[in-house]
Scaffold this motif. Structure first.
Motif, PDB file in Angstrom:
ATOM      1  N   TYR A  59     -12.684  -0.200   3.493  1.00 29.90           N
ATOM      2  CA  TYR A  59     -12.104   1.124   3.284  1.00 29.90           C
ATOM      3  C   TYR A  59     -11.596   1.646   4.618  1.00 29.90           C
ATOM      4  N   ASN A  82      -3.990   3.399   0.652  1.00 29.07           N
ATOM      5  CA  ASN A  82      -4.827   3.188  -0.538  1.00 29.07           C
ATOM      6  C   ASN A  82      -5.439   1.793  -0.592  1.00 29.07           C
ATOM      7  N   TYR A  83      -5.919   1.303   0.559  1.00 26.14           N
ATOM      8  CA  TYR A  83      -6.685   0.047   0.542  1.00 26.14           C
ATOM      9  C   TYR A  83      -8.149   0.366   0.234  1.00 26.14           C
ATOM     10  N   VAL A 125      -1.509   7.983   1.172  1.00 28.12           N
ATOM     11  CA  VAL A 125      -2.147   8.875   0.201  1.00 28.12           C
ATOM     12  C   VAL A 125      -2.410  10.274   0.742  1.00 28.12           C
ATOM     13  N   TYR A 162       0.838  -1.198   0.000  1.00 30.88           N
ATOM     14  CA  TYR A 162       0.000   0.000   0.000  1.00 30.88           C
ATOM     15  C   TYR A 162       0.877   1.253   0.000  1.00 30.88           C
ATOM     16  N   HIS A 163       0.227   2.397  -0.144  1.00 27.19           N
ATOM     17  CA  HIS A 163       0.951   3.665  -0.172  1.00 27.19           C
ATOM     18  C   HIS A 163       0.196   4.696   0.651  1.00 27.19           C
ATOM     19  N   ASN A 215      -6.342  -1.523  -2.966  1.00 25.06           N
ATOM     20  CA  ASN A 215      -5.589  -1.104  -4.147  1.00 25.06           C
ATOM     21  C   ASN A 215      -6.104  -1.852  -5.374  1.00 25.06           C
TER      22      ASN A 215
END
Length: 392
Positions: free
Chosen positions: A219, A205-206, A185, A182-183, A208
């Motif tokens: 989310y 960013n789940y 955001v 993930y990242h 993705n």
């Protein structure tokens, strides 16, 4: 004061190896070392010294529930022998949570990452990614690695809580923390959030693109802090987020780049020697270079052979994708494809997908474009192939 045999057993249990073990040069700024000194005194049967050290720890971390429980046991031991951890009155479930936290913290203190080993997942960090975060839910630990010209270097680690139901999230409301790449955001200041989130949060960013492909839902997975009336939370207490003490979250914020920092969440980190890590990343880089050259060759069959049987793009099925590529190639007399600023991050999930992102410089006789691309590569029939491709 009488001997606390269970404390001794707990301290010794924390010495059991859980993987690669070695001294580290840097640790988190939390209470791990101080907590260890308390247990050292208990193991030496010097319970007055243990109480003194616990009091000192609580002066720095007054809301540290685990230290308060230890102090209660030490005070109670003046009047009677203790048969278990958490003899002071309290909710049995909460005491068990704190026992798990003690074990997690002390095991982590004794089992630091070997500087000659790296997490398998960091195959290549992009040049703009200064740091990467790797979470090990089994150890309740979050690790930070620095990008040293492509080689990950251990920087720091922190105690971290995760989902009540464990890891490997698949659906909304399952109380699990996702496993994958993930990242970060965005960053949200704690003043704009309910008290539950403490000093702030870093949303991830789940789900993705790969999660969506696999039908995973949910989310609101964040890295965030804790309410200000407590120091930390037991290992499994969130609804799926990764939770750190506020001071640890604030320290982590110095390493996080919004939009760039990868956060890899695993059930249990796989460690590789630098030699094995180099071999694994080289094999994938060779596959990517072969894909690039075959695209330039205008041999469409060779180029399409790099795509998996179950390939999908953002909008096209495999058949539609292949038909489109063949149609485009008919109008090309030459193609040049440049790949730069590449990142390769292996998902800890069962599928073993690698998220590959890069800057693509595409030039041809009738079209030029520079864009960001994201691919997921998987092993199929023993070969690396592309299972997904879309905008980066």
């Amino acid at each position: 004061m009488k001997r606390l045999s269970l404390f001794v057993l707990l301290a010794l249990a924390c010495l059991l190896p859980l993987g690669v073990r070695a001294a580290a040069t840097v640790t988190d700024n939390g209470p791990g070392a101080d907590l260890q000194r308390v247990f050292d005194a208990i193991e030496q049967n010097d319970l007055e010294l243990a109480l003194e050290r616990t009091d000192a720890l609580l002066k720095v971390y007054p809301n540290f529930r685990l230290a308060n429980l230890i102090k209660g046991d030490l005070l109670l031991a003046r009047a009677q022998p203790l048969s278990t951890f958490g003899n002071v009155r309290g909710d049995p479930g909460q005491i068990e949570d704190l026992r798990e936290e003690a074990i997690a913290r002390l095991r982590a203190y004794h089992n630091k990452p070997n500087t000659d080993y790296v997490p398998r997942y960091l195959l290549q960090m992009g040049p703009e990614q200064k740091y990467a975060v790797v979470v090990d839910t089994r150890r309740a630990r979050l690790y930070v690695y620095r990008n040293d010209h492509g080689t990950p270097r251990f920087v720091a680690d922190f105690y971290a809580s995760h989902g009540k139901a464990g890891a490997d999230k698949t659906r909304e409301g399952d109380m699990k923390t996702p496993v994958g790449v993930y990242h970060v955001v965005s960053e949200i200041d704690g003043g704009k959030l309910p008290a539950l989130y403490g000093d702030g949060a870093f949303p991830l960013n789940y789900p993705n693109a790969w999660d969506k492909r696999l039908g995973r839902t949910g989310y609101g997975i964040w890295l965030h802090g804790v309410p200000h009336d407590t120091y930390s939370r037991p290992p499994r207490t969130s609804e799926g987020c990764v939770v750190l003490a506020n001071q640890d979250l604030n320290t982590l914020s110095h390493y996080v780049q919004v939009g760039l920092t990868p956060v890899i969440i695993s059930n249990e980190i796989e460690w590789l020697s630098l030699d094995d890590w180099q071999n694994e990343r080289s094999a994938l880089k060779m596959a990517i270079e072969s894909w690039r050259k075959d695209w330039e060759s205008l041999d469409v069959d060779r180029y399409l052979a790099h795509y998996a049987h179950a390939f999908k793009s953002d909008t096209l099925s495999q058949d539609a994708w292949r038909a489109r590529k063949r149609a485009v190639a008919q109008h090309k007399s030459w193609i040049k494809v440049g790949v730069a600023k590449m990142s390769m991050l292996l998902s800890p999930g069962r599928d073993g997908a690698v998220e590959v992102t890069f800057e693509q410089n595409y030039r041809s006789n009738n079209f030029n474009e520079v864009s960001r691309k994201r691919q997921y590569w998987i092993k199929e029939d023993g070969q690396w192939r592309i299972a997904y491709e879309g905008a980066g």
